[in-house]
Write a protein that holds these residues in place. Structure first.
Motif, PDB file in Angstrom:
ATOM      1  N   THR B 583     -40.253 -25.824 137.595  1.00  0.00           N
ATOM      2  CA  THR B 583     -40.470 -26.638 136.707  1.00  0.00           C
ATOM      3  C   THR B 583     -41.631 -26.617 136.283  1.00  0.00           C
ATOM      4  N   ARG B 584     -41.765 -26.985 134.497  1.00  0.00           N
ATOM      5  CA  ARG B 584     -43.141 -26.945 134.770  1.00  0.00           C
ATOM      6  C   ARG B 584     -42.599 -28.467 133.036  1.00  0.00           C
ATOM      7  N   ALA B 585     -44.627 -28.752 132.781  1.00  0.00           N
ATOM      8  CA  ALA B 585     -44.218 -29.922 131.780  1.00  0.00           C
ATOM      9  C   ALA B 585     -45.919 -29.330 130.698  1.00  0.00           C
ATOM     10  N   TYR B 586     -44.968 -30.019 129.840  1.00  0.00           N
ATOM     11  CA  TYR B 586     -45.936 -30.214 128.250  1.00  0.00           C
ATOM     12  C   TYR B 586     -46.643 -31.373 127.807  1.00  0.00           C
ATOM     13  N   LEU B 587     -47.561 -31.343 127.669  1.00  0.00           N
ATOM     14  CA  LEU B 587     -48.431 -32.367 126.488  1.00  0.00           C
ATOM     15  C   LEU B 587     -49.231 -32.026 125.809  1.00  0.00           C
ATOM     16  N   ARG B 588     -48.925 -32.664 124.272  1.00  0.00           N
ATOM     17  CA  ARG B 588     -49.417 -32.154 123.656  1.00  0.00           C
ATOM     18  C   ARG B 588     -49.972 -32.970 122.216  1.00  0.00           C
ATOM     19  N   LEU B 589     -51.033 -33.173 121.843  1.00  0.00           N
ATOM     20  CA  LEU B 589     -52.163 -33.865 121.041  1.00  0.00           C
ATOM     21  C   LEU B 589     -52.380 -33.611 120.022  1.00  0.00           C
ATOM     22  N   ASP B 590     -51.171 -33.678 118.882  1.00  0.00           N
ATOM     23  CA  ASP B 590     -51.679 -32.818 117.710  1.00  0.00           C
ATOM     24  C   ASP B 590     -52.589 -34.099 116.618  1.00  0.00           C
ATOM     25  N   TYR B 591     -53.717 -33.280 115.050  1.00  0.00           N
ATOM     26  CA  TYR B 591     -54.147 -34.727 114.667  1.00  0.00           C
ATOM     27  C   TYR B 591     -54.572 -33.982 113.785  1.00  0.00           C
ATOM     28  N   GLU B 592     -54.445 -34.590 112.127  1.00  0.00           N
ATOM     29  CA  GLU B 592     -54.908 -33.584 111.404  1.00  0.00           C
ATOM     30  C   GLU B 592     -54.986 -35.489 110.420  1.00  0.00           C
ATOM     31  N   SER B 593     -56.236 -35.300 110.238  1.00  0.00           N
ATOM     32  CA  SER B 593     -56.839 -36.360 108.734  1.00  0.00           C
ATOM     33  C   SER B 593     -57.601 -35.127 107.931  1.00  0.00           C
ATOM     34  N   GLY B 594     -57.870 -35.382 106.954  1.00  0.00           N
ATOM     35  CA  GLY B 594     -58.258 -34.890 105.360  1.00  0.00           C
ATOM     36  C   GLY B 594     -58.993 -33.632 105.721  1.00  0.00           C
ATOM     37  N   PRO B 595     -59.948 -32.966 106.171  1.00  0.00           N
ATOM     38  CA  PRO B 595     -59.874 -31.497 106.660  1.00  0.00           C
ATOM     39  C   PRO B 595     -60.552 -31.285 107.988  1.00  0.00           C
ATOM     40  N   LEU B 596     -59.973 -32.777 108.837  1.00  0.00           N
ATOM     41  CA  LEU B 596     -60.260 -31.848 110.103  1.00  0.00           C
ATOM     42  C   LEU B 596     -58.883 -31.950 111.149  1.00  0.00           C
ATOM     43  N   THR B 597     -58.822 -30.703 111.669  1.00  0.00           N
ATOM     44  CA  THR B 597     -57.060 -31.036 112.217  1.00  0.00           C
ATOM     45  C   THR B 597     -57.671 -30.477 113.843  1.00  0.00           C
ATOM     46  N   GLY B 598     -56.905 -31.292 114.828  1.00  0.00           N
ATOM     47  CA  GLY B 598     -57.687 -30.763 115.786  1.00  0.00           C
ATOM     48  C   GLY B 598     -56.327 -30.496 117.119  1.00  0.00           C
ATOM     49  N   MET B 599     -56.420 -29.553 117.965  1.00  0.00           N
ATOM     50  CA  MET B 599     -55.270 -29.678 119.111  1.00  0.00           C
ATOM     51  C   MET B 599     -55.110 -29.440 120.148  1.00  0.00           C
ATOM     52  N   LEU B 600     -54.720 -30.427 121.251  1.00  0.00           N
ATOM     53  CA  LEU B 600     -55.258 -30.528 122.549  1.00  0.00           C
ATOM     54  C   LEU B 600     -53.597 -30.920 123.629  1.00  0.00           C
ATOM     55  N   ARG B 601     -53.582 -29.127 124.492  1.00  0.00           N
ATOM     56  CA  ARG B 601     -52.424 -28.997 125.327  1.00  0.00           C
ATOM     57  C   ARG B 601     -52.338 -29.072 126.653  1.00  0.00           C
ATOM     58  N   GLY B 602     -51.669 -29.954 127.636  1.00  0.00           N
ATOM     59  CA  GLY B 602     -52.097 -29.531 128.504  1.00  0.00           C
ATOM     60  C   GLY B 602     -50.619 -28.752 128.918  1.00  0.00           C
ATOM     61  N   THR B 603     -50.844 -27.650 129.817  1.00  0.00           N
ATOM     62  CA  THR B 603     -49.680 -27.102 130.874  1.00  0.00           C
ATOM     63  C   THR B 603     -49.214 -27.343 131.795  1.00  0.00           C
ATOM     64  N   TRP B 604     -48.346 -28.210 132.541  1.00  0.00           N
ATOM     65  CA  TRP B 604     -48.654 -27.694 134.259  1.00  0.00           C
ATOM     66  C   TRP B 604     -47.300 -26.776 134.390  1.00  0.00           C
ATOM     67  N   THR B 605     -47.809 -26.156 135.522  1.00  0.00           N
ATOM     68  CA  THR B 605     -46.908 -25.290 136.200  1.00  0.00           C
ATOM     69  C   THR B 605     -46.760 -25.301 137.993  1.00  0.00           C
ATOM     70  N   GLY B 606     -45.353 -25.596 137.747  1.00  0.00           N
ATOM     71  CA  GLY B 606     -45.239 -26.259 139.081  1.00  0.00           C
ATOM     72  C   GLY B 606     -44.884 -25.658 140.069  1.00  0.00           C
ATOM     73  N   PRO B 607     -44.933 -25.595 141.393  1.00  0.00           N
ATOM     74  CA  PRO B 607     -44.809 -24.228 142.363  1.00  0.00           C
ATOM     75  C   PRO B 607     -43.708 -23.558 141.973  1.00  0.00           C
ATOM     76  N   MET B 608     -43.921 -22.124 142.700  1.00  0.00           N
ATOM     77  CA  MET B 608     -42.898 -21.078 142.679  1.00  0.00           C
ATOM     78  C   MET B 608     -42.934 -21.026 143.758  1.00  0.00           C
ATOM     79  N   ASP B 609     -41.544 -20.138 144.371  1.00  0.00           N
ATOM     80  CA  ASP B 609     -41.245 -19.983 145.422  1.00  0.00           C
ATOM     81  C   ASP B 609     -41.528 -18.180 145.974  1.00  0.00           C
ATOM     82  N   LEU B 610     -42.882 -17.961 145.763  1.00  0.00           N
ATOM     83  CA  LEU B 610     -42.946 -16.520 146.080  1.00  0.00           C
ATOM     84  C   LEU B 610     -42.503 -15.738 147.419  1.00  0.00           C
TER      85      LEU B 610
END
Lengths: 173, 702
Positions: B583-610
């Motif tokens: 399982t993986r999960a993703y959360l992202r925010l993209d902001y754009e206003s006039g001259p300013l752009t921003g990006m924030l993202r979080g990526t969650w990686t679940g356990p792996m059966d090593l």
């Protein structure tokens, strides 16, 4: 049956259920119904149905689409004439449309309404009669927001005048 | 009231056929529509009948990616996997299938191999791109049947005006990235030139003096040309050169010094999680005794020099009511490498030729064509003892093929159906037929379904199929006579309106005859180390689903929430050779206003059966203190952010932080491991190999 098999089975069933669901949904095809959108102008969401009733030209474009840029002055001239409302919808982010030449930036000045489409424009384009997504795409809507002319590909001033005139006639009749 | 004009699906597809890029696949670029009533149009929807995710140049910028592998990472169903902690082989993984099943195309032309993608994916220029199209599933590409997991198509941009773009970036760990792109547009065409210099120091997160992040210095250069009408042909092409040096294990860039340093212990094996009780070596788990390390810097270092030249070009011409297309690709790829004292030098040549035509037959659009692919490999080398093993993985593959595709729309475009079949005659693996079938059902303007079923095949090569199997061996015993075959079924339901868009997909992948390299075998007569090259006896099945929801919260702020879940069914060690999460999960925010752009993202990686992926049952893994490696990896978040401010029309400044909370695997568990006998390896990988990375820079556009 192993857990994996059960999962695979569930996934397969879900897949086929999705396919069957396809048949349950009817395709919409109502070209003469009133059109609407809710798009950002960079400061607020603009809803077409909340604007004053008026004949409206809607143009979909991108800054990297040469025919889109070529036809922009004709749209600007029409907007300045005051005969109709002209709304341009860029299928790019605001920062990307800044790449357009300065003449285009000038053409986009008021009274042109400048909006930006969603990142996934498929639904919007299809609703406005352009399911394949080719640009430029221009529609003329009557004051009830119903399309009375549309063209995919570069337009000319003549086409625009003719379409607006016909649209106005349709309104009076 | 009459609608003046309506672009029917067939007319539209015919129009798009003049895109000049991969006519057979309807991959769309700048087009000139001359279908009666329209002139000059640019499609913005990508190959609608096949689910395709398109990343535009702006999206690439917003993530701060400086190379292709970074650009594609952290997306549902798409990720980048590192397969070696000291050489950082990076693969683009689609649907969590092995990276070698992802086929890279440049403007629709497949000109990469298992050799060139091992380190070459990092060296694909992002300069002058219009977009990257990613399609998941076998058979997504009509012209690249070996794309068992899917394809990544890099589409170059045809400039419409003179341009000069400069991007100068600095970052932690000695990072320096310079991008230059220039374009000259003229009546009827354009020329482009791009250059990229990218360098990064080696990074050692646990202070044992062995890197987890490989240092590199890379120079890329390329020129492109676009001709709109040359005797009726619309032509585009590009020529690229790559020169890269990378080294991991030992820190720094003294390549020759490291190679010459072959004795003693320059490392500290006591550092890091579960480090050895002493600095000079580690515990042998089976005996509990100590084992000193004596092979110097060279014994734990991998140094790879890459020299690549490639050319791709295509030409499209109107033919009757349809069009014809010719495409050519050429690549010369050289790898000069040093793997822990073993030397491996590979020289590869690839050709690709294609001729195809797309014509309407009644209401059906038919595409047919022929392709010819040539790929060879010639290597020389020595094992760690200096014994030559020249040519152990040489091969020559010649694959002529024909394809036929039919597209038809029903119910005035409500349902679109595409069926195709390829027939390839491989000189080693024989005749292979690979069909595919796609349906697009437009339930309404916003909601549609895509169903796809397809088969792909891939001729295995011994280079890097699994692990470093070609190394430290005297010969390769090839007990393999079948191509790898993948069957894929997928369904995607997508919805797109003005503020909300979502897409959910299900994928079923079944791979038969998966190639296996066993580098631990010995010659029964001589006792020499040999490598067995075989096929898996049982198919590997990977089933997964993902859901992505995007919503515009405010006129300036957009959020994306996504999750994926995969199940893996395999029984033979080495088939899915590297750990991957369910399982993986993703959360992202993209902001754009006039001259300013921003990006924030979080990526969650679940356990792996090593324990399962790394086959602990037959080959348990240990830390340097003799304790067992974790059976399951911990879940973790990686958070990235980037902001950009446009100072004026020409200048912008940007600042970004990758991995804000500084999560790295080495804080929990070393990427190095030993087996029961104390033999060391570098492939215990489940987490990030670099901690917090801060970067910033300026951009100039003219």
């Amino acid at each position: 049956m192993t857990l994996f098999d059960k999962t695979s089975l569930r996934s397969s069933l879900a897949l086929w259920a999705g396919l069957l669901a396809c048949a349950a949904v009817n395709a919409e095809n109502q070209p003469n119904s009133a059109l609407d959108f809710e798009l950002s102008d960079g400061h607020r969401f603009v809803q077409l149905s909340r604007l004053p009733a008026q004949t409206t030209v809607i143009n979909f474009w991108r800054a990297d689409c040469p025919p889109c840029l070529r036809e922009m002055p004709a749209l600007a001239a029409l907007a300045r004439s005051g005969k109709v409302r002209v709304i341009t919808i860029a299928l790019q982010k605001p920062a990307e449309t800044l790449g357009a030449p300065s003449a285009i930036q000038a053409a986009l000045a008021p009274p042109m309404h400048v909006l930006h489409g969603p990142g996934e424009p498929r639904g919007l384009l299809a609703r406005f009669g352009n399911r394949v997504g080719a640009l430029p795409h221009t529609l003329v809507l009557d004051d009830q927001r119903r399309p009375c002319a549309q063209r995919t590909g570069e337009i000319t001033s003549d086409w625009l005048d003719h379409a607006v005139t016909n649209c106005s006639k349709a309104k009076t009749t | 009231m009459k609608i003046k004009f309506h672009l029917t699906p067939l007319v539209a597809v015919l129009s798009l056929a003049f895109s000049g890029a991969a006519i057979a696949d309807k991959q769309l670029g700048e087009v000139t529509v001359s279908s009666g009533k329209t002139t000059g149009a640019k499609p913005v929807l990508r190959d609608e009948i096949i689910a395709t995710e398109s990343l535009g140049a702006r999206e690439l910028e917003k993530t701060g990616a400086t190379m292709l592998t970074e650009a594609l990472d952290k997306r549902p169903g798409i990720s980048m996997q590192v397969e070696c902690s000291i050489c950082n082989v990076r693969n683009v993984v689609l649907n969590n299938l092995p990276g070698r099943y992802t086929t890279l195309l440049i403007d629709g032309i497949p000109i990469f191999s298992s050799v060139s993608t091992a380190y070459g994916l990092d060296s694909v220029s992002l300069g002058g791109l219009e977009r990257i199209d990613i399609s998941r599933g076998a058979g997504t590409s009509l012209i690249a049947p070996e794309a068992l997991a899917g394809s990544v198509n890099i589409v170059t941009r045809r400039p419409t005006k003179d341009e000069l773009l400069i991007n100068q970036q600095f970052g932690s760990y000695g990072h320096l990235n310079t991008d230059l792109f220039g374009a000259k547009a003229f009546t009827g065409g354009a020329l482009t030139a791009n250059f990229n210099h990218n360098q990064h120091d080696t990074v050692d997160g646990d202070d044992n003096r062995i890197s987890e992040y490989t240092g590199y210095k890379r120079n890329l250069g390329g020129v492109g040309f676009f001709v709109d009408d040359l005797g009726g042909f619309k032509i585009r092409g590009r020529f690229d050169i790559v020169d890269e040096k990378r080294m991991g294990g030992a820190m720094g860039t003294d390549y020759s010094g490291v190679k010459a340093n072959g004795s003693g212990n320059p490392f500290d094996w006591s550092k890091g999680q579960n480090g050895s009780p002493y600095a000079g070596g580690w515990i042998v788990p089976d005996t509990g005794l100590t084992q000193d390390y004596t092979d110097g810097l060279a014994g734990m270092s991998e140094i790879i020099f890459t020299d690549r030249k490639q050319f791709v070009s295509s030409a499209t011409h109107k033919l009757g009511e349809g069009s014809m297309r010719f495409a050519v690709g050429y690549a010369k790829h050289k790898q000069d490498s040093f793997y822990e004292k073993a030397v491996y030098k590979a020289d590869q040549t690839q050709y690709y030729l294609e001729a195809s035509t797309q014509q309407p037959l009644g209401e059906t659009l038919v595409t047919t064509g022929v392709t010819y692919r040539y790929e060879d490999l010639a290597s020389v080398g020595t094992d760690a003892s200096g014994t030559p093993n020249n040519g152990i993985d040489n091969y020559k593959y010649r694959t002529p093929g024909v394809f036929l595709q039919g597209y038809h729309s029903f119910l005035e475009g409500v349902v679109e159906v595409n069926g195709s079949v390829r027939y390839d005659k491989h000189n080693v693996f024989g005749a292979i037929t690979s069909p595919r079938f796609n349906v697009l059902w437009n339930h309404n303007h916003e909601l549609n379904s895509r169903f796809a079923v397809g088969r792909g095949f891939r001729a295995p090569t011994s280079f890097f199929e699994q692990d470093h199997g070609i190394l430290d061996t005297t010969r390769i015993v090839r007990n393999i006579d079948k191509a790898e075959i993948s069957d894929n079924v997928s369904y995607a339901l997508s919805y797109a309106e003005d503020r909300l868009a979502w897409v959910g997909s299900l994928n079923y992948n079944r791979i038969k005859n998966m190639a296996l390299l066993d580098s631990g075998a010995t010659d029964p007569v001589t006792g020499d180390a040999i490598t067995l090259f075989t096929s898996a006896r049982k198919p590997v099945i990977v089933v997964g689903g993902d859901l992505t929801v995007t919503y515009k919260l405010t006129p300036n702020l957009e959020t994306t929430i996504a999750a994926e879940h995969f199940k893996y069914r395999f029984s033979e060690a080495g088939t899915l050779a590297f750990a991957r999460p369910e399982t993986r999960a993703y959360l992202r925010l993209d902001y754009e206003s006039g001259p300013l752009t921003g990006m924030l993202r979080g990526t969650w990686t679940g356990p792996m059966d090593l324990a399962k992926f790394y086959d602990y049952a037959n080959n348990p893994r240990y830390n340097f203190d003799g304790t067992r490696k974790m059976d399951k990896s911990p879940d973790y978040w990686v958070v990235d952010l980037r902001g950009e401010y446009r100072l004026n029309k020409q200048w912008s400044a940007f600042l970004g932080v990758d991995n804000v909370f500084d999560f790295k695997q080495s804080d929990k568990e070393s990427m190095l491991w030993v087996d029961g006998s104390g033999a060391i390896d570098v492939t215990h990988i489940w987490g990030t190999n670099r901690g917090r990375f801060i970067y910033g820079g300026v951009k100039f556009a003219l």
